[in-house]
Design a protein around this motif. Structure first.
Motif, PDB file in Angstrom:
ATOM      1  N   ALA A  93       0.307  -0.428  -1.981  1.00  0.00           N
ATOM      2  CA  ALA A  93       1.436   0.479  -2.198  1.00  0.00           C
ATOM      3  C   ALA A  93       2.593  -0.226  -2.890  1.00  0.00           C
ATOM      4  O   ALA A  93       3.337   0.381  -3.662  1.00  0.00           O
ATOM      5  CB  ALA A  93       1.905   1.078  -0.874  1.00  0.00           C
ATOM      6  N   HIS A 126       6.702   4.088   1.458  1.00  0.00           N
ATOM      7  CA  HIS A 126       5.547   3.304   1.048  1.00  0.00           C
ATOM      8  C   HIS A 126       5.830   1.795   1.024  1.00  0.00           C
ATOM      9  O   HIS A 126       4.966   1.027   0.604  1.00  0.00           O
ATOM     10  CB  HIS A 126       5.088   3.765  -0.335  1.00  0.00           C
ATOM     11  CG  HIS A 126       4.855   5.243  -0.414  1.00  0.00           C
ATOM     12  ND1 HIS A 126       3.848   5.882   0.270  1.00  0.00           N
ATOM     13  CD2 HIS A 126       5.532   6.219  -1.078  1.00  0.00           C
ATOM     14  CE1 HIS A 126       3.895   7.179   0.025  1.00  0.00           C
ATOM     15  NE2 HIS A 126       4.907   7.413  -0.792  1.00  0.00           N
ATOM     16  N   HIS A 133       0.666   5.835  -1.402  1.00  0.00           N
ATOM     17  CA  HIS A 133       1.028   7.066  -2.099  1.00  0.00           C
ATOM     18  C   HIS A 133      -0.195   7.983  -2.215  1.00  0.00           C
ATOM     19  O   HIS A 133      -1.304   7.524  -2.534  1.00  0.00           O
ATOM     20  CB  HIS A 133       1.524   6.762  -3.508  1.00  0.00           C
ATOM     21  CG  HIS A 133       2.640   5.771  -3.575  1.00  0.00           C
ATOM     22  ND1 HIS A 133       2.485   4.444  -3.232  1.00  0.00           N
ATOM     23  CD2 HIS A 133       3.934   5.905  -3.972  1.00  0.00           C
ATOM     24  CE1 HIS A 133       3.634   3.817  -3.414  1.00  0.00           C
ATOM     25  NE2 HIS A 133       4.520   4.681  -3.847  1.00  0.00           N
TER      26      HIS A 133
END
Length: 283
Positions: free
Chosen positions: A179, A192, A209
């Motif tokens: 991420a 994230h 994501h």
């Protein structure tokens, strides 16, 4: 939700210039280059003979987090990315300038306490030639905005997964830092990256994501069915079911019927479906 404002909402054309470095960084965010001895996979992350992953269309000409604008009246903290559709018209250049042209297609009122769904389309247009490269469609589930007096409009019918064993299975391991790499392609949501933010909304740690998981499914199809030829993948549609934690293994199951592919993705470690009702179209 202010339905009158949304029905008249106009998006300015968004000009987006990207480089070969951006193209390689996006592919790295999906895990391309895992096998550095595979020349066909390497082509997505190395400038000598570089190729562009079709799913990169999702990040080109993106209008940003416009639903956070107070004028929309949307409870943006309760949004969920519901579905994603992609139709490729031409292969994406490895670098260039595109125009993102976004519009709201429809808004469906599911009722008080049931939320609403906004459907959008973004045309990705090559600035130099004027050619339509891709159509990017998505639905956003607005959990806090139902009951505004609109119609309960049907969305596109989801693809049906066959009731039999898959024809192909591809497992792709994500990195614990996946991420953190993917976010460098433009989505800097702290969910994230920041453990405290992730825990504040109920996750054990930062999640990958959804569009990265989507891109990983596209990578699996390119690897398994297209021999890494990006021009063969013409469409990719999914429903998002659950998040992936970076470091988990994504298993993509595929059912092939000619040029049509049905697929779903799950994480091996939790035996949990994360993408469902997937449909891919091959040339």
């Amino acid at each position: 939700m202010d339905i009158d404002v949304l029905n008249s909402w106009k998006f300015d054309d968004l000009e987006h210039t990207y480089t070969e470095r951006d193209t390689m960084l996006y592919a790295l965010g999906l895990g391309f280059g895992e096998d550095p001895d595979d020349s066909k996979e390497l082509a997505y992350v190395y400038e000598d003979g570089l190729k562009t992953a079709p799913s990169m269309a999702l990040i080109l000409g993106y209008p940003g987090f416009w639903m956070k604008d107070p004028k929309t009246g949307i409870d943006w903290k309760k949004l969920l990315h519901g579905e994603q559709w992609l139709e490729m018209h031409k292969a994406l250049p490895t670098a260039g300038t595109v125009i993102g042209r976004t519009r709201i297609d429809q808004i469906s009122d599911k009722g008080e306490g049931k939320g609403a769904v906004i459907y959008l389309t973004r045309d990705v247009i090559d600035k130099a030639s004027g050619d339509l490269l891709a159509e990017v469609k998505m639905s956003t589930f607005c959990r806090g905005d139902g009951g505004f007096g609109g119609e309960n409009l049907p969305g596109p019918k989801p693809a049906v997964i066959p009731d039999r064993a898959p024809d192909h299975i591809c497992e792709l391991k994500t990195l614990p830092r996946q991420a953190l790499i993917y976010r460098l392609s433009g989505d800097y949501n702290p969910l994230h990256a920041d453990p405290e933010v992730a825990r504040s909304v109920g996750f054990d740690r930062p999640i990958l994501h959804g569009m990265a998981t989507y891109g990983i499914a596209g990578r699996a199809i390119l690897k398994t069915l297209c021999d890494y030829d990006a021009t063969k993948l013409k469409g990719l549609d999914v429903r998002f079911s659950a998040p992936v934690y970076p470091g988990e293994t994504v298993r993509v199951e595929m059912w092939v019927d000619g040029k049509e592919v049905r697929f779903r993705a799950s994480v091996v470690e939790r035996d949990l479906v994360v993408l469902n009702n997937g449909a891919a179209r091959l040339s």
